[in-house]
Design a protein around this motif. Structure first.
Motif, PDB file in Angstrom:
ATOM      1  N   PRO A   1       0.838  -1.215   0.000  1.00  0.00           N
ATOM      2  CA  PRO A   1       0.000   0.000   0.000  1.00  0.00           C
ATOM      3  C   PRO A   1       0.869   1.261   0.000  1.00  0.00           C
ATOM      4  N   ARG A   2       0.309   2.330  -0.564  1.00  0.00           N
ATOM      5  CA  ARG A   2       0.991   3.630  -0.595  1.00  0.00           C
ATOM      6  C   ARG A   2       0.078   4.650   0.057  1.00  0.00           C
ATOM      7  N   LEU A   3       0.623   5.442   0.977  1.00  0.00           N
ATOM      8  CA  LEU A   3      -0.166   6.466   1.654  1.00  0.00           C
ATOM      9  C   LEU A   3      -0.531   7.589   0.694  1.00  0.00           C
ATOM     10  N   LEU A   4      -1.827   7.926   0.659  1.00  0.00           N
ATOM     11  CA  LEU A   4      -2.301   9.040  -0.153  1.00  0.00           C
ATOM     12  C   LEU A   4      -2.686  10.245   0.699  1.00  0.00           C
ATOM     13  N   ILE A   5      -3.517   9.989   1.700  1.00  0.00           N
ATOM     14  CA  ILE A   5      -4.163  11.022   2.511  1.00  0.00           C
ATOM     15  C   ILE A   5      -4.074  10.643   3.980  1.00  0.00           C
ATOM     16  N   TYR A   6      -3.815  11.620   4.848  1.00  0.00           N
ATOM     17  CA  TYR A   6      -3.885  11.410   6.288  1.00  0.00           C
ATOM     18  C   TYR A   6      -4.646  12.577   6.906  1.00  0.00           C
ATOM     19  N   GLY A   7      -5.111  12.395   8.133  1.00  0.00           N
ATOM     20  CA  GLY A   7      -5.900  13.452   8.755  1.00  0.00           C
ATOM     21  C   GLY A   7      -7.132  13.816   7.961  1.00  0.00           C
ATOM     22  N   ALA A   8      -7.663  12.849   7.261  1.00  0.00           N
ATOM     23  CA  ALA A   8      -8.875  12.960   6.435  1.00  0.00           C
ATOM     24  C   ALA A   8      -8.689  13.777   5.154  1.00  0.00           C
ATOM     25  N   SER A   9      -7.806  14.789   5.169  1.00  0.00           N
ATOM     26  CA  SER A   9      -7.742  15.678   4.017  1.00  0.00           C
ATOM     27  C   SER A   9      -6.333  16.160   3.643  1.00  0.00           C
ATOM     28  N   SER A  10      -5.317  15.732   4.352  1.00  0.00           N
ATOM     29  CA  SER A  10      -3.948  16.166   4.050  1.00  0.00           C
ATOM     30  C   SER A  10      -3.291  15.182   3.100  1.00  0.00           C
ATOM     31  N   ARG A  11      -2.791  15.707   1.981  1.00  0.00           N
ATOM     32  CA  ARG A  11      -2.104  14.838   1.023  1.00  0.00           C
ATOM     33  C   ARG A  11      -0.711  14.489   1.507  1.00  0.00           C
ATOM     34  N   ALA A  12      -0.331  13.237   1.331  1.00  0.00           N
ATOM     35  CA  ALA A  12       1.019  12.814   1.676  1.00  0.00           C
ATOM     36  C   ALA A  12       2.011  13.376   0.664  1.00  0.00           C
ATOM     37  N   ALA A  13       3.272  13.343   1.030  1.00  0.00           N
ATOM     38  CA  ALA A  13       4.317  13.889   0.181  1.00  0.00           C
ATOM     39  C   ALA A  13       4.324  13.197  -1.180  1.00  0.00           C
ATOM     40  N   GLY A  14       4.385  14.006  -2.243  1.00  0.00           N
ATOM     41  CA  GLY A  14       4.494  13.461  -3.587  1.00  0.00           C
ATOM     42  C   GLY A  14       3.192  12.997  -4.215  1.00  0.00           C
TER      43      GLY A  14
END
Lengths: 129, 108
Positions: free
Chosen positions: B45-58
């Protein structure tokens, strides 16, 4: 560059044991909580266990509590999962995953129960006779 | 334990279309502690979004997250060929950590 490399998977009989390892590089390993997450063939993701950066706090899913033990050797930058009394339903790809720091007000903290910003490529554990 | 239900199970769309994925929690997710991941076959898996609305780096800005409480949404504004994959939500506001069952976005 953050890298997580799992090893130790394989075929084991029901009731058997296996130890997984995850070699970490590219970050200060001891500062970050780590987890194991598994994925049964064709299924979704299941969190298995987490450990704090120091190794002093550990957490387990009910499905593995009492059978699996998470640990870490910060001098070797390595995370472990000791699995015993294995069952067919433990068959899965096991991923190690790094949790980022939580930063607020100029201070940063390592939370064991967090999201995951980096994952390893996984190691397959098959429990079958 | 918070149960996350993702819908639809499969989304069939064409490149360039908008994708809207839903993640509903069985109880309120503390502090909007919800993440989204993308997984392609044979990959982690690759992280896309955290905190419901913050985009991960890149992560490209065509990916956006929204929601709070029990209802969360991942939107892909215009699907690129590389976006066809399975998407998972995860809550980290309550112990134990839990994941949704996933939504597969396939090419129509």
């Amino acid at each position: 560059e953050v890298q997580l490399l799992e090893s130790g998977g394989g075929l084991v009989q029901p009731g058997g044991s296996l130890r997984l390892s995850c070699a970490a590089s590219g970050f200060t390993f001891s500062s970050y909580a780590m987890s194991w997450v598994r994925q049964a063939p064709g299924k979704g993701l299941e969190w298995v266990s987490a450990i704090s950066g120091s190794g002093g706090s550990t957490y387990y899913a009910d499905s593995v509590k009492g059978r699996f033990t998470i640990s870490r050797d910060n001098s070797k930058n390595t995370l472990y999962l000791q699995m015993s009394s294995l069952r067919a339903e433990d068959t899965a790809v096991y991923y190690c995953a790094k949790a980022p720091l939580y930063c607020s007000g100029g201070s940063c903290y390592s939370y064991s129960n967090y999201y995951f910003d980096y994952w390893g490529q996984g190691t397959l554990v098959t429990v079958s006779s | 334990e918070i149960v996350l239900t993702q819908s639809p199970g499969t989304l069939s769309l064409s490149p360039g279309e908008r994708a809207t994925l839903s993640c509903r929690a069985s109880q309120s997710v503390s502090s909007s502690y919800l993440a989204w991941y993308q997984q392609k076959p044979g990959q982690a898996p690759r992280l896309l979004i955290y905190g419901a609305s913050s985009r991960a780096a890149g992560i490209p800005d065509r990916f956006s997250g929204s929601g709070s409480g029990t209802d969360f949404t991942l939107t892909i504004s215009r699907l690129e060929p590389e976006d066809f994959a399975v998407y998972y939500c995860q809550q980290y506001g309550n112990s134990p950590l839990t994941f949704g069952g996933g939504t597969k976005v396939e090419i129509k």
